[in-house]
Design a protein around this motif. Structure first.
Motif, short mmCIF file in Angstrom:
data_model
loop_
_atom_site.label_atom_id
_atom_site.label_comp_id
_atom_site.label_asym_id
_atom_site.label_seq_id
_atom_site.Cartn_x
_atom_site.Cartn_y
_atom_site.Cartn_z
N VAL A 11 0.84 -1.20 0.00
CA VAL A 11 0.00 0.00 0.00
C VAL A 11 0.87 1.25 0.00
CG1 VAL A 11 -1.73 1.31 1.31
CG2 VAL A 11 -1.96 -1.16 1.06
N THR A 12 1.96 1.21 0.76
CA THR A 12 2.90 2.34 0.76
C THR A 12 3.51 2.52 -0.62
OG1 THR A 12 3.40 1.90 3.08
CG2 THR A 12 4.96 3.29 1.87
N ILE A 13 3.88 1.41 -1.24
CA ILE A 13 4.44 1.46 -2.60
C ILE A 13 3.40 2.00 -3.57
CG2 ILE A 13 5.27 0.03 -4.51
CD1 ILE A 13 6.59 -1.76 -2.34
N VAL A 14 2.15 1.57 -3.42
CA VAL A 14 1.06 2.06 -4.28
C VAL A 14 0.91 3.57 -4.14
CG1 VAL A 14 -1.44 2.08 -4.57
CG2 VAL A 14 -0.24 -0.08 -4.45
N ALA A 15 0.94 4.07 -2.92
CA ALA A 15 0.80 5.51 -2.72
C ALA A 15 1.93 6.27 -3.43
CB ALA A 15 0.77 5.84 -1.23
N ILE A 16 3.14 5.75 -3.32
CA ILE A 16 4.28 6.39 -3.99
C ILE A 16 4.14 6.29 -5.51
CG2 ILE A 16 6.78 6.23 -4.36
CD1 ILE A 16 6.93 5.29 -1.36
N LEU A 17 3.79 5.09 -6.00
CA LEU A 17 3.64 4.91 -7.45
C LEU A 17 2.46 5.72 -8.00
CD1 LEU A 17 4.38 1.12 -7.93
CD2 LEU A 17 5.84 3.07 -8.51
N ALA A 18 1.39 5.82 -7.21
CA ALA A 18 0.25 6.64 -7.65
C ALA A 18 0.68 8.10 -7.76
CB ALA A 18 -0.91 6.49 -6.67
N TRP A 19 1.47 8.55 -6.81
CA TRP A 19 1.96 9.92 -6.87
C TRP A 19 2.83 10.12 -8.11
CZ3 TRP A 19 6.25 12.91 -7.17
CH2 TRP A 19 6.08 14.25 -6.90
N ILE A 20 3.71 9.15 -8.39
CA ILE A 20 4.58 9.24 -9.58
C ILE A 20 3.73 9.23 -10.85
CG2 ILE A 20 6.32 8.01 -10.94
CD1 ILE A 20 7.53 7.10 -8.23
N ALA A 21 2.74 8.33 -10.91
CA ALA A 21 1.86 8.26 -12.09
C ALA A 21 1.12 9.58 -12.29
CB ALA A 21 0.88 7.11 -11.96
N ALA A 70 -2.39 10.38 -0.87
CA ALA A 70 -2.11 10.39 0.57
C ALA A 70 -3.17 9.63 1.36
CB ALA A 70 -1.99 11.82 1.07
N GLY A 71 -4.41 9.63 0.89
CA GLY A 71 -5.48 8.91 1.57
C GLY A 71 -5.26 7.41 1.58
N LEU A 72 -4.50 6.93 0.63
CA LEU A 72 -4.20 5.49 0.60
C LEU A 72 -3.41 5.07 1.83
CD1 LEU A 72 -3.16 5.08 -3.14
CD2 LEU A 72 -5.33 4.40 -2.09
N LEU A 73 -2.54 5.94 2.30
CA LEU A 73 -1.70 5.61 3.44
C LEU A 73 -2.51 5.42 4.72
CD1 LEU A 73 1.27 8.02 2.75
CD2 LEU A 73 1.17 5.57 2.30
N THR A 74 -3.66 6.06 4.79
CA THR A 74 -4.50 5.93 5.98
C THR A 74 -5.54 4.81 5.84
OG1 THR A 74 -6.11 7.55 5.19
CG2 THR A 74 -4.25 8.39 6.50
N GLY A 75 -5.55 4.15 4.69
CA GLY A 75 -6.50 3.07 4.49
C GLY A 75 -7.86 3.52 4.03
N SER A 76 -7.94 4.70 3.47
CA SER A 76 -9.23 5.23 3.01
C SER A 76 -9.72 4.43 1.80
CB SER A 76 -9.08 6.70 2.63
OG SER A 76 -10.20 7.15 1.92
N TRP A 77 -10.84 3.74 1.97
CA TRP A 77 -11.38 2.96 0.85
C TRP A 77 -11.91 3.89 -0.23
CZ3 TRP A 77 -16.54 3.38 -0.33
CH2 TRP A 77 -17.35 3.94 0.66
N VAL A 78 -12.31 5.11 0.14
CA VAL A 78 -12.74 6.09 -0.87
C VAL A 78 -11.56 6.46 -1.75
CG1 VAL A 78 -13.65 8.42 -1.20
CG2 VAL A 78 -14.61 6.96 0.59
#
Length: 138
Positions: A11-21, A70-78
């Motif tokens: 999930v942390t990697i996803v947040a970083i990759l989402a930011w890069i994308a 950033a919401g991904l890091l907190t587990g926000s399903w939205v």
């Protein structure tokens, strides 16, 4: 609260990759916007109208992804759902641009790969358990 699992590394990697994308979408959209005066680029996209739509669309999608990542890091399903929808739209837009402007679409192909990795990690088993443990109870 104690039944919620710790955030998986994916999930942390996803947040970083989402930011890069998202950043890549912003950059490629901005570059395309500045290419509007180049006749061969505009012709490749069907004129300046579609070029502006594609460029502005890419920038807007990128901004949304960067803001919601950033919401991904907190587990926000939205945030998870928004990122999923935006990443799918980003892939579609990047494919359009990559095929319309074959000579200079390296950033678009890279953006597609990163978006696919983001989706794969975001919907993996551990990530699904993590986000599922944070959904509001009905």
């Amino acid at each position: 609260m104690s039944d919620q699992m710790a955030r998986p590394m994916g999930v942390t990697i996803v947040a970083i990759l989402a930011w890069i994308a998202g950043a890549l979408d912003i950059v490629s959209g901005t570059i395309l916007l500045f290419q509007a005066g180049v006749e061969s680029v505009a012709d490749g996209l069907g004129g300046t109208g579609p070029l502006y739509v594609a460029a502005i669309g890419s920038i807007v999608l990128g901004l949304i992804v960067v803001a919601v990542a950033a919401g991904l890091l907190t587990g926000s399903w939205v945030s998870r759902m928004i990122i999923t929808v935006v990443e799918v739209l980003s892939i579609i837009g990047s494919l359009f641009l990559a095929f319309a402007y074959l000579g200079g679409a390296v950033g678009e192909w890279l953006g597609i790969v990163i978006s696919l990795v983001v989706l794969f990690l975001l919907w993996g088993h551990k990530s699904s358990v993590f986000f599922g443990s944070r959904q509001p109870e009905a």
